[in-house]
Scaffold this motif. Structure first.
Motif, PDB file in Angstrom:
ATOM      1  N   TRP A  37      -6.098   9.493  -8.663  1.00 13.90           N
ATOM      2  CA  TRP A  37      -5.545   8.724  -7.608  1.00 13.90           C
ATOM      3  C   TRP A  37      -5.519   7.200  -7.586  1.00 13.90           C
ATOM      4  O   TRP A  37      -5.094   6.467  -7.045  1.00 13.90           O
ATOM      5  N   ALA A  38      -6.530   7.146  -8.646  1.00 14.30           N
ATOM      6  CA  ALA A  38      -6.557   5.330  -8.456  1.00 14.30           C
ATOM      7  C   ALA A  38      -5.542   4.723  -9.129  1.00 14.30           C
ATOM      8  O   ALA A  38      -5.425   3.471  -8.654  1.00 14.30           O
ATOM      9  N   ASP A  39      -4.605   5.349  -9.900  1.00 17.70           N
ATOM     10  CA  ASP A  39      -3.694   4.549 -10.548  1.00 17.70           C
ATOM     11  C   ASP A  39      -2.538   4.069  -9.510  1.00 17.70           C
ATOM     12  O   ASP A  39      -2.374   2.818  -9.386  1.00 17.70           O
ATOM     13  N   GLY A  40      -2.289   4.913  -8.511  1.00 16.43           N
ATOM     14  CA  GLY A  40      -1.631   4.835  -7.229  1.00 16.43           C
ATOM     15  C   GLY A  40      -2.185   3.891  -6.297  1.00 16.43           C
ATOM     16  O   GLY A  40      -1.391   2.689  -5.892  1.00 16.43           O
ATOM     17  N   LEU A  41      -3.266   4.055  -6.124  1.00 15.32           N
ATOM     18  CA  LEU A  41      -4.003   3.320  -4.900  1.00 15.32           C
ATOM     19  C   LEU A  41      -4.082   1.715  -5.350  1.00 15.32           C
ATOM     20  O   LEU A  41      -3.824   0.806  -4.708  1.00 15.32           O
ATOM     21  N   PHE A  42      -4.493   1.518  -6.626  1.00 18.36           N
ATOM     22  CA  PHE A  42      -4.706   0.250  -6.965  1.00 18.36           C
ATOM     23  C   PHE A  42      -3.245  -0.563  -7.035  1.00 18.36           C
ATOM     24  O   PHE A  42      -3.167  -1.814  -6.892  1.00 18.36           O
ATOM     25  N   ALA A  43      -2.171   0.143  -7.643  1.00 20.70           N
ATOM     26  CA  ALA A  43      -0.831  -0.404  -7.543  1.00 20.70           C
ATOM     27  C   ALA A  43      -0.500  -0.798  -6.199  1.00 20.70           C
ATOM     28  O   ALA A  43       0.185  -2.055  -6.056  1.00 20.70           O
ATOM     29  N   ILE A  44      -0.679  -0.273  -5.082  1.00 20.62           N
ATOM     30  CA  ILE A  44      -0.488  -0.609  -3.780  1.00 20.62           C
ATOM     31  C   ILE A  44      -1.217  -1.779  -3.379  1.00 20.62           C
ATOM     32  O   ILE A  44      -0.715  -2.591  -2.706  1.00 20.62           O
ATOM     33  N   ALA A  45      -2.497  -1.729  -3.592  1.00 24.13           N
ATOM     34  CA  ALA A  45      -3.356  -2.860  -3.300  1.00 24.13           C
ATOM     35  C   ALA A  45      -3.089  -4.080  -3.946  1.00 24.13           C
ATOM     36  O   ALA A  45      -2.901  -5.154  -3.246  1.00 24.13           O
ATOM     37  N   VAL A  46      -2.677  -4.186  -5.350  1.00 25.77           N
ATOM     38  CA  VAL A  46      -2.280  -5.301  -5.916  1.00 25.77           C
ATOM     39  C   VAL A  46      -0.943  -5.735  -5.428  1.00 25.77           C
ATOM     40  O   VAL A  46      -0.374  -7.196  -5.359  1.00 25.77           O
ATOM     41  N   SER A  47       0.306  -4.822  -4.957  1.00 26.36           N
ATOM     42  CA  SER A  47       1.271  -5.410  -4.425  1.00 26.36           C
ATOM     43  C   SER A  47       1.134  -6.025  -3.060  1.00 26.36           C
ATOM     44  O   SER A  47       1.657  -7.165  -3.155  1.00 26.36           O
ATOM     45  N   LEU A  48       0.198  -5.702  -2.364  1.00 24.19           N
ATOM     46  CA  LEU A  48      -0.139  -6.501  -1.193  1.00 24.19           C
ATOM     47  C   LEU A  48      -0.823  -7.766  -1.619  1.00 24.19           C
ATOM     48  O   LEU A  48      -0.394  -9.039  -0.922  1.00 24.19           O
ATOM     49  N   TYR A  49      -1.481  -8.107  -2.577  1.00 26.43           N
ATOM     50  CA  TYR A  49      -2.126  -9.399  -3.008  1.00 26.43           C
ATOM     51  C   TYR A  49      -0.966 -10.243  -3.465  1.00 26.43           C
ATOM     52  O   TYR A  49      -0.862 -11.580  -3.407  1.00 26.43           O
ATOM     53  N   ILE A  50      -0.042  -9.881  -4.281  1.00 23.70           N
ATOM     54  CA  ILE A  50       1.047 -10.367  -4.849  1.00 23.70           C
ATOM     55  C   ILE A  50       2.073 -11.000  -3.915  1.00 23.70           C
ATOM     56  O   ILE A  50       2.570 -12.118  -3.800  1.00 23.70           O
ATOM     57  N   LEU A  51       2.294 -10.124  -2.642  1.00 27.25           N
ATOM     58  CA  LEU A  51       3.109 -10.634  -1.603  1.00 27.25           C
ATOM     59  C   LEU A  51       2.348 -11.964  -0.890  1.00 27.25           C
ATOM     60  O   LEU A  51       2.955 -12.655  -0.378  1.00 27.25           O
ATOM     61  N   HIS A  52       1.124 -11.867  -0.687  1.00 26.47           N
ATOM     62  CA  HIS A  52       0.251 -13.151  -0.315  1.00 26.47           C
ATOM     63  C   HIS A  52       0.558 -14.091  -1.202  1.00 26.47           C
ATOM     64  O   HIS A  52       0.988 -15.360  -0.620  1.00 26.47           O
ATOM     65  N   GLY A  53       0.510 -14.038  -2.616  1.00 25.91           N
ATOM     66  CA  GLY A  53       1.048 -15.221  -3.185  1.00 25.91           C
ATOM     67  C   GLY A  53       2.601 -15.810  -3.095  1.00 25.91           C
ATOM     68  O   GLY A  53       2.634 -16.962  -3.336  1.00 25.91           O
ATOM     69  N   ALA A  54       3.043 -14.889  -3.014  1.00 24.67           N
ATOM     70  CA  ALA A  54       4.676 -15.142  -2.883  1.00 24.67           C
ATOM     71  C   ALA A  54       4.760 -15.858  -1.424  1.00 24.67           C
ATOM     72  O   ALA A  54       5.536 -16.977  -1.375  1.00 24.67           O
ATOM     73  N   TRP A  55       4.073 -15.389  -0.511  1.00 25.78           N
ATOM     74  CA  TRP A  55       4.079 -16.165   0.742  1.00 25.78           C
ATOM     75  C   TRP A  55       3.682 -17.535   0.610  1.00 25.78           C
ATOM     76  O   TRP A  55       4.213 -18.570   1.058  1.00 25.78           O
TER      77      TRP A  55
END
Length: 317
Positions: free
Chosen positions: A182-200
């Protein structure tokens, strides 16, 4: 520090940083593609997609840098410096797109389950990716410190998010190898949120530059204080500043005594311009001279807001 660079040195450094980013992203595409084929990891697929976005964004960035370095012409009398801000805005769009794709992939892996094979290969590739990306970011940080380039700063912030992404994928692969798939998918979601912050952050900085946001308050105070150091200057008003690429634009009105000659008034403006160029080389400076008697009282009072605290006149201020 970047104020000491000539335009030729500035151009050489930012182009070098842009080419390094394209080369690094291209290398990571090859190794991540190999790892994804061998492992089937959703996180590695997301990291591969991000690297594909990286190389496209860095190519656009490099192209924009070349445009921004072109001198002013008949159609662009203020130069082409805003191309760097446009590149930053494009970077924000690319980063947002990759983060959305990453989030979708992570949700799918989390809901449907994802069995990862050959995790040792994936772990080795992601360690390599972290090392390469860290080396690139370190180099870009050096270039940003030397040049102050917004385009390279945006690109560097982009790759900083990649370090977090690659590190998270690495941790997900380690946990998946221990049976926690389950860590594979969970970490992908968490990192996507971090990347969105960088884009902002990148998008906000680029929009501020495109909308001609004024220079930082400390720099505007520095300009006003420097004007007061010119003998005979009675006041300053209507200060307007902005930045395009590596060029700062400074406009202001000097208040002078009525009875002095045009030659003396012009001499004071020349002294101020020379002093400002000593602090802000390559700045585009426009000074308007006003007899004190024609300046409205509210304009004369503008100077009071700049007299509250002392300002450091060193180039590193």
């Amino acid at each position: 520090m970047h104020n000491n660079l000539t335009k030729e040195e500035y151009g050489r450094l930012v182009k070098l940083a842009g080419r390094a980013a394209v080369a690094a992203a291209s290398l990571l595409i090859i190794v991540k593609l190999t790892a994804w084929i061998m492992t089937g990891s959703s996180s590695i697929l997301a990291a591969l997609t991000d690297s594909l976005m990286d190389v496209m964004a860095s190519i656009i960035n490099l192209f924009a840098i070349k445009i921004a370095l072109q001198p002013a012409d008949d159609d662009h009398r203020f130069g082409h410096g805003k191309a760097e801000s446009l590149a930053g805005l494009a970077q924000a769009a690319f980063i947002s797109g990759s983060s959305v794709f990453l989030m979708i992939n992570g949700i799918s892996a989390l809901v449907n389950g994802n069995q990862i094979v050959a995790s040792n290969v994936g772990i080795a590739v992601m360690i390599f990716s972290v090392i390469v990306t860290f080396a690139l970011v370190s180099f870009q940080s050096y270039i940003v410190k030397k040049t102050g380039s917004m385009a390279i700063k945006a690109d560097s912030l982009h790759y900083r998010t990649d370090i977090a992404l690659n590190g998270a994928v690495l941790l997900a692969l380690i946990l998946a190898g221990m049976g926690w798939h389950w860590a594979d998918g969970l970490f992908a979601i968490a990192v996507s949120l971090y990347i969105l912050h960088g884009a902002w952050e990148i998008g906000t900085q680029s929009i501020n530059a495109l909308m001609d946001k004024q220079l930082p308050k400390v720099e505007e105070e520095q300009i006003i204080k420097m004007a007061y150091h010119i003998p005979g200057v009675r006041g300053v008003h209507d200060l307007r500043t902005r930045q395009s690429g590596n060029t700062k634009f400074i406009q202001l009105h000097l208040e002078l005594d009525d009875d002095q000659s045009l030659f003396d008034a012009h001499s004071k403006a020349d002294k101020l311009e020379a002093a400002l160029e000593g602090i802000f080389p390559h700045a585009d400076i426009l000074i308007h001279l006003d007899p004190l008697s024609v300046v409205p009282l509210e304009k004369q009072n503008e100077k009071l807001q700049f007299e509250t605290e002392p300002v450091n006149f060193s180039k590193d201020a």
